[in-house]
Enzyme design. Structure first.
Site, PDB file in Angstrom:
ATOM      1  N   LYS A  58       0.830  -1.210   0.000  1.00 58.33           N
ATOM      2  CA  LYS A  58       0.000   0.000   0.000  1.00 58.33           C
ATOM      3  C   LYS A  58       0.866   1.264   0.000  1.00 58.33           C
ATOM      4  CE  LYS A  58      -2.529  -2.827  -0.357  1.00 58.33           C
ATOM      5  NZ  LYS A  58      -2.490  -4.294  -0.241  1.00 58.33           N
ATOM      6  N   GLY A 278      -1.009 -17.241  -6.100  1.00 63.17           N
ATOM      7  CA  GLY A 278      -1.609 -17.668  -4.843  1.00 63.17           C
ATOM      8  C   GLY A 278      -0.555 -18.004  -3.804  1.00 63.17           C
ATOM      9  N   HIS A 451     -23.404  15.323   2.691  1.00 59.22           N
ATOM     10  CA  HIS A 451     -23.266  15.784   1.308  1.00 59.22           C
ATOM     11  C   HIS A 451     -22.207  16.878   1.234  1.00 59.22           C
ATOM     12  CE1 HIS A 451     -24.303  16.826  -2.770  1.00 59.22           C
ATOM     13  NE2 HIS A 451     -24.297  18.099  -2.406  1.00 59.22           N
TER      14      HIS A 451
HETATM   15  P1  FAD Z   1       1.670 -14.064   8.449  1.00 60.74           P
HETATM   16  O1  FAD Z   1       1.430 -12.610   8.351  1.00 60.74           O
HETATM   17  O2  FAD Z   1       2.213 -14.774   7.289  1.00 60.74           O
HETATM   18  O3  FAD Z   1       2.557 -14.281   9.731  1.00 60.74           O
HETATM   19  C1  FAD Z   1       3.026 -15.530  10.124  1.00 60.74           C
HETATM   20  C2  FAD Z   1       4.296 -15.333  10.939  1.00 60.74           C
HETATM   21  O4  FAD Z   1       4.660 -16.572  11.512  1.00 60.74           O
HETATM   22  C3  FAD Z   1       5.497 -14.890  10.101  1.00 60.74           C
HETATM   23  O5  FAD Z   1       6.156 -13.838  10.738  1.00 60.74           O
HETATM   24  C4  FAD Z   1       6.387 -16.128  10.070  1.00 60.74           C
HETATM   25  O6  FAD Z   1       7.766 -15.820   9.981  1.00 60.74           O
HETATM   26  C5  FAD Z   1       6.060 -16.743  11.404  1.00 60.74           C
HETATM   27  N1  FAD Z   1       6.329 -18.191  11.500  1.00 60.74           N
HETATM   28  C6  FAD Z   1       5.922 -19.159  10.642  1.00 60.74           C
HETATM   29  N2  FAD Z   1       6.293 -20.369  11.110  1.00 60.74           N
HETATM   30  C7  FAD Z   1       6.941 -20.145  12.274  1.00 60.74           C
HETATM   31  C8  FAD Z   1       7.546 -20.999  13.231  1.00 60.74           C
HETATM   32  N3  FAD Z   1       7.493 -22.321  13.128  1.00 60.74           N
HETATM   33  N4  FAD Z   1       8.156 -20.433  14.299  1.00 60.74           N
HETATM   34  C9  FAD Z   1       8.179 -19.087  14.463  1.00 60.74           C
HETATM   35  N5  FAD Z   1       7.595 -18.235  13.596  1.00 60.74           N
HETATM   36  C10 FAD Z   1       6.983 -18.768  12.525  1.00 60.74           C
HETATM   37  N6  FAD Z   1      -4.252  -8.927   3.366  1.00 60.74           N
HETATM   38  C11 FAD Z   1      -5.138  -7.960   3.632  1.00 60.74           C
HETATM   39  O7  FAD Z   1      -6.070  -8.185   4.421  1.00 60.74           O
HETATM   40  N7  FAD Z   1      -5.034  -6.725   3.057  1.00 60.74           N
HETATM   41  C12 FAD Z   1      -4.039  -6.438   2.190  1.00 60.74           C
HETATM   42  O8  FAD Z   1      -3.984  -5.314   1.687  1.00 60.74           O
HETATM   43  C13 FAD Z   1      -3.091  -7.440   1.873  1.00 60.74           C
HETATM   44  N8  FAD Z   1      -2.091  -7.190   1.024  1.00 60.74           N
HETATM   45  C14 FAD Z   1      -1.154  -8.164   0.775  1.00 60.74           C
HETATM   46  C15 FAD Z   1      -0.139  -7.899  -0.134  1.00 60.74           C
HETATM   47  C16 FAD Z   1       0.815  -8.860  -0.420  1.00 60.74           C
HETATM   48  C17 FAD Z   1       1.927  -8.568  -1.393  1.00 60.74           C
HETATM   49  C18 FAD Z   1       0.756 -10.129   0.254  1.00 60.74           C
HETATM   50  C19 FAD Z   1       1.803 -11.177   0.007  1.00 60.74           C
HETATM   51  C20 FAD Z   1      -0.267 -10.400   1.147  1.00 60.74           C
HETATM   52  C21 FAD Z   1      -1.239  -9.430   1.405  1.00 60.74           C
HETATM   53  N9  FAD Z   1      -2.305  -9.670   2.260  1.00 60.74           N
HETATM   54  C22 FAD Z   1      -3.220  -8.700   2.510  1.00 60.74           C
HETATM   55  C23 FAD Z   1      -2.470 -10.967   2.939  1.00 60.74           C
HETATM   56  C24 FAD Z   1      -1.957 -10.846   4.390  1.00 60.74           C
HETATM   57  O9  FAD Z   1      -0.605 -10.473   4.368  1.00 60.74           O
HETATM   58  C25 FAD Z   1      -2.120 -12.184   5.104  1.00 60.74           C
HETATM   59  O10 FAD Z   1      -3.467 -12.594   5.023  1.00 60.74           O
HETATM   60  C26 FAD Z   1      -1.740 -12.037   6.561  1.00 60.74           C
HETATM   61  O11 FAD Z   1      -0.407 -11.610   6.710  1.00 60.74           O
HETATM   62  C27 FAD Z   1      -1.916 -13.375   7.281  1.00 60.74           C
HETATM   63  O12 FAD Z   1      -1.615 -13.209   8.630  1.00 60.74           O
HETATM   64  P2  FAD Z   1      -1.057 -14.410   9.507  1.00 60.74           P
HETATM   65  O13 FAD Z   1      -0.787 -13.822  10.836  1.00 60.74           O
HETATM   66  O14 FAD Z   1      -1.968 -15.563   9.392  1.00 60.74           O
HETATM   67  O15 FAD Z   1       0.297 -14.862   8.815  1.00 60.74           O
HETATM   68  P1  NAD Z   2      -4.992 -15.010  -5.842  1.00 62.77           P
HETATM   69  O1  NAD Z   2      -5.568 -16.328  -5.519  1.00 62.77           O
HETATM   70  O2  NAD Z   2      -5.714 -13.778  -5.498  1.00 62.77           O
HETATM   71  O3  NAD Z   2      -4.719 -14.934  -7.417  1.00 62.77           O
HETATM   72  C1  NAD Z   2      -3.934 -15.856  -8.106  1.00 62.77           C
HETATM   73  C2  NAD Z   2      -4.314 -15.792  -9.569  1.00 62.77           C
HETATM   74  O4  NAD Z   2      -3.369 -16.556 -10.291  1.00 62.77           O
HETATM   75  C3  NAD Z   2      -5.690 -16.372  -9.856  1.00 62.77           C
HETATM   76  O5  NAD Z   2      -6.419 -15.475 -10.653  1.00 62.77           O
HETATM   77  C4  NAD Z   2      -5.377 -17.673 -10.582  1.00 62.77           C
HETATM   78  O6  NAD Z   2      -6.365 -18.038 -11.519  1.00 62.77           O
HETATM   79  C5  NAD Z   2      -4.063 -17.343 -11.256  1.00 62.77           C
HETATM   80  N1  NAD Z   2      -3.234 -18.505 -11.573  1.00 62.77           N
HETATM   81  C6  NAD Z   2      -3.008 -19.587 -10.786  1.00 62.77           C
HETATM   82  N2  NAD Z   2      -2.156 -20.429 -11.410  1.00 62.77           N
HETATM   83  C7  NAD Z   2      -1.841 -19.869 -12.600  1.00 62.77           C
HETATM   84  C8  NAD Z   2      -1.000 -20.243 -13.680  1.00 62.77           C
HETATM   85  N3  NAD Z   2      -0.305 -21.373 -13.652  1.00 62.77           N
HETATM   86  N4  NAD Z   2      -0.908 -19.423 -14.750  1.00 62.77           N
HETATM   87  C9  NAD Z   2      -1.610 -18.246 -14.785  1.00 62.77           C
HETATM   88  N5  NAD Z   2      -2.424 -17.845 -13.774  1.00 62.77           N
HETATM   89  C10 NAD Z   2      -2.527 -18.634 -12.702  1.00 62.77           C
HETATM   90  O7  NAD Z   2      -3.528 -15.042  -5.204  1.00 62.77           O
HETATM   91  P2  NAD Z   2      -2.464 -13.886  -5.039  1.00 62.77           P
HETATM   92  O8  NAD Z   2      -2.784 -12.725  -5.893  1.00 62.77           O
HETATM   93  O9  NAD Z   2      -1.141 -14.549  -5.158  1.00 62.77           O
HETATM   94  O10 NAD Z   2      -2.682 -13.470  -3.528  1.00 62.77           O
HETATM   95  C11 NAD Z   2      -2.500 -14.433  -2.474  1.00 62.77           C
HETATM   96  C12 NAD Z   2      -3.357 -14.104  -1.303  1.00 62.77           C
HETATM   97  O11 NAD Z   2      -2.945 -12.887  -0.688  1.00 62.77           O
HETATM   98  C13 NAD Z   2      -4.804 -13.940  -1.706  1.00 62.77           C
HETATM   99  O12 NAD Z   2      -5.551 -14.929  -1.042  1.00 62.77           O
HETATM  100  C14 NAD Z   2      -5.213 -12.601  -1.233  1.00 62.77           C
HETATM  101  O13 NAD Z   2      -6.387 -12.641  -0.480  1.00 62.77           O
HETATM  102  C15 NAD Z   2      -4.070 -12.112  -0.355  1.00 62.77           C
HETATM  103  N6  NAD Z   2      -3.840 -10.695  -0.706  1.00 62.77           N
HETATM  104  C16 NAD Z   2      -4.796  -9.793  -0.354  1.00 62.77           C
HETATM  105  C17 NAD Z   2      -4.657  -8.479  -0.725  1.00 62.77           C
HETATM  106  C18 NAD Z   2      -5.710  -7.494  -0.350  1.00 62.77           C
HETATM  107  O14 NAD Z   2      -6.519  -7.813   0.526  1.00 62.77           O
HETATM  108  N7  NAD Z   2      -5.756  -6.316  -0.946  1.00 62.77           N
HETATM  109  C19 NAD Z   2      -3.560  -8.076  -1.475  1.00 62.77           C
HETATM  110  C20 NAD Z   2      -2.631  -9.027  -1.853  1.00 62.77           C
HETATM  111  C21 NAD Z   2      -2.784 -10.340  -1.452  1.00 62.77           C
END
Ligand code: FAD
Ligand code: NAD
Length: 474
Positions: A58, A278, A451
């Site tokens: 973001k 994904g 508004h």
């Molecule tokens: P994580 O945030 O993955 O945290 C897990 C933690 O556990 C990590 O720090 C890891 O190092 C630690 N860990 C794992 N195994 C062990 C172990 N055995 N011992 C000690 N530590 C360990 N979601 C949104 O809602 N809004 C968004 O805008 C959004 N944007 C995203 C953008 C990107 C590029 C990505 C990749 C993801 C985004 N997501 C977003 C998804 C969001 O990041 C995840 O849903 C969220 O972080 C999940 O939270 P969590 O606590 O389950 O896991």
């Molecule tokens: P996603 O599941 O949102 O999208 C993956 C896309 O890749 C799908 O459209 C799928 O059809 C496509 N795909 C899968 N295999 C493929 C292939 N072999 N060739 C071409 N296309 C293929 O997954 P993501 O974008 O990697 O995000 C992962 C997770 O992180 C999501 O579950 C999402 O909720 C979370 N996330 C959330 C936010 C947010 O809330 N704004 C932002 C980033 C990530």
């Protein structure tokens, strides 16, 4: 003698650290173990979300959007500038600074709540014991009254496009590029593909997104997906649907990508390729063989509606369990697990988890899509209102998109709200609250909206459900 805590949380992402804080608020003794290491070699709490996901993405979306608007919109407002320049080093420094501040904030919160923040690896043993291997120091076994597993997720790797950390990268690497790639490829037009594709496209990259599915944004309402697809096309994002990547090859200038679509074999050459197909639950080295925890066939920890695993006293929350991989979903599960451990009644309303995609325009929804309502067989009615008819959107120069409300015919209950347009991610909160309280469209219709505000579009869409929109022809 081994240390003892009422609750040991493994993972300090938005699921784990929130669970730890809520457990501490209940007066329980809590340890929170996390092993996250940033690219500079430093450990930090906050998990994927704060270090490599929600927050850094973001930060760059905001910077790149401002750059884009300065170039393309300022003139319309009568603002003249010299040539608008870009300093990618400064942009990335700001992103890193925000991450540093927020992750340090989590460490501060843990400390203030008297939670033992343990840096290193946690492993669940049998009998609610946790083996802790610190980054520095000796392995110890901790006794836990309850354990919460919150180990999150990691990017899925495609066998035909293995990460090399340079030309073929995951989303984390793509958020830390130090230069704008001239030609960038993205595999996957999901949430990450669209957000990261938008960042680099706004900063000047020629972005091509290859998506396997035939339908764009298959999880979104069709009206929203269609509107968004048109907007992204206008912005120059080249999204190729129904395209399956079959191979990649590192070449001198970058990566050569081969894919199949309905016309046959195609190829594309890019400087850098982001794989965003994904994420998978992360449970590597987490579970001792006799821990008793069950994984499903996709690797998710099996839990019930209350996030209880099959082992009494062990919960699992966040990305490592079923449901949408969203930070706020994980946090709510963390609150629920801690409340249940403290003996309170608690639940998560999985029917009203909002989804937001932070592109421009933003996309946000809660509840069912029109297709899902149709499939459910319940009679429904819909109302839409375009931002082109909103005074606030007009003055913001952001008139693309609309709000759509879906409601039941029998009792007028709101079943879904879908928004594509300015600040959709903020606007959706009203719809989430309405649905949490099982509101009807009449409730929204009778609610006074300031508004001029973007929120008036929700009011008007609710009115439009009964063909009573006031600022649009029904
Ligand atoms: P994580 O945030 O993955 O945290 C897990 C933690 O556990 C990590 O720090 C890891 O190092 C630690 N860990 C794992 N195994 C062990 C172990 N055995 N011992 C000690 N530590 C360990 N979601 C949104 O809602 N809004 C968004 O805008 C959004 N944007 C995203 C953008 C990107 C590029 C990505 C990749 C993801 C985004 N997501 C977003 C998804 C969001 O990041 C995840 O849903 C969220 O972080 C999940 O939270 P969590 O606590 O389950 O896991
Ligand atoms: P996603 O599941 O949102 O999208 C993956 C896309 O890749 C799908 O459209 C799928 O059809 C496509 N795909 C899968 N295999 C493929 C292939 N072999 N060739 C071409 N296309 C293929 O997954 P993501 O974008 O990697 O995000 C992962 C997770 O992180 C999501 O579950 C999402 O909720 C979370 N996330 C959330 C936010 C947010 O809330 N704004 C932002 C980033 C990530």
């Amino acid at each position: 003698m081994s240390r003892q805590f009422d609750v040991v949380v493994i993972g300090a992402g938005p699921a784990g650290y929130v669970a730890a804080i809520r457990a501490a608020q209940h007066g329980l003794s809590v340890a929170c173990i996390d092993e996250w290491t940033n690219k500079d070699g430093k450990n930090a709490f906050g998990g994927t979300c704060l270090n490599a996901g929600c927050i850094p993405s973001k930060a760059l979306l905001e910077s790149s959007e401002l750059f884009h608007r300065a170039q393309h919109e300022f003139k319309k407002h009568g603002i003249t500038t010299g040539e608008v320049g870009m300093d990618i080093t400064a942009m990335q420094k700001r992103r890193a600074g925000i991450v540093r501040q927020l992750t340090a904030g989590i460490a501060g919160l843990l400390k203030a709540n008297k939670i033992e923040g343990l840096v290193g690896h946690g492993k669940l043993l049998a009998g609610k014991k946790v083996e802790f291997t610190p980054v520095n120091g000796d392995v110890e076994t901790i006794d836990a009254g309850h354990v919460i597993l919150a180990t999150g997720s990691v990017p899925i790797e495609l066998p035909v496009a293995r990460y090399d950390g340079d030309k073929i990268v995951d989303s984390w690497d793509a958020l830390e590029f130090t230069a704008v790639p001239k030609r960038m490829g993205v595999i996957g037009a999901g949430v990450i593909g669209l957000e990261i594709g938008s960042v680099w496209a706004r900063l000047g990259a020629q972005v091509t997104v290859i998506e396997a599915m035939d339908d764009f944004l298959f999880m979104a309402d069709r009206d929203v997906a269609r509107t968004a697809a048109k907007e992204f096309k206008k912005q120059g994002l080249d999204i190729r649907l129904g395209a399956k990547v079959t191979g990649t090859e590192l070449v001198k200038q970058g990566v050569s990508v081969t894919y199949e679509d309905k016309e046959g074999t195609q190829s594309l050459e890019v400087d850098q390729l982001v794989v965003a197909v994904g994420r998978r639950p992360f449970t590597d080295s987490l579970l001792a063989e006799d821990s008793g925890i069950q994984l499903d066939d996709r690797g998710f920890i099996v839990v019930d509606d209350e996030c209880r695993t099959r082992v009494k006293g062990v919960f699992a929350i966040g990305d490592c369990v079923r449901g949408p991989m969203l930070a706020h979903k994980g946090s709510e599960e963390g609150v629920m697990a801690a409340n249940l451990i403290a003996g309170e009644i608690s639940e998560v309303n999985y029917d009203v988890v909002p989804s937001v995609i932070y592109t421009a325009p933003e996309i946000a929804w809660v509840g069912k899509t029109e297709q899902q309502v149709k499939e459910s067989g319940r009679a429904y009615k819909t109302g839409s209102f375009p931002f082109a008819a909103s005074g606030r959107a007009k003055v913001m120069e952001q008139t693309s998109g609309m709000v759509k409300v879906i409601a039941a015919v029998d009792d007028d209950e709101i079943l879904g709200v879908h928004i594509v347009g300015p600040m959709a991610g903020e606007l959706i909160a009203e719809a989430v609250l309405a649905m949490e309280f099982s509101a009807s469209t009449e409730d929204l219709q009778r609610t006074i909206h300031a508004h001029p505000s973007l929120a008036e579009a929700i009011h008007e869409a609710a009115l439009a459900v009964d063909k009573r929109a006031l600022n649009y022809i029904n």
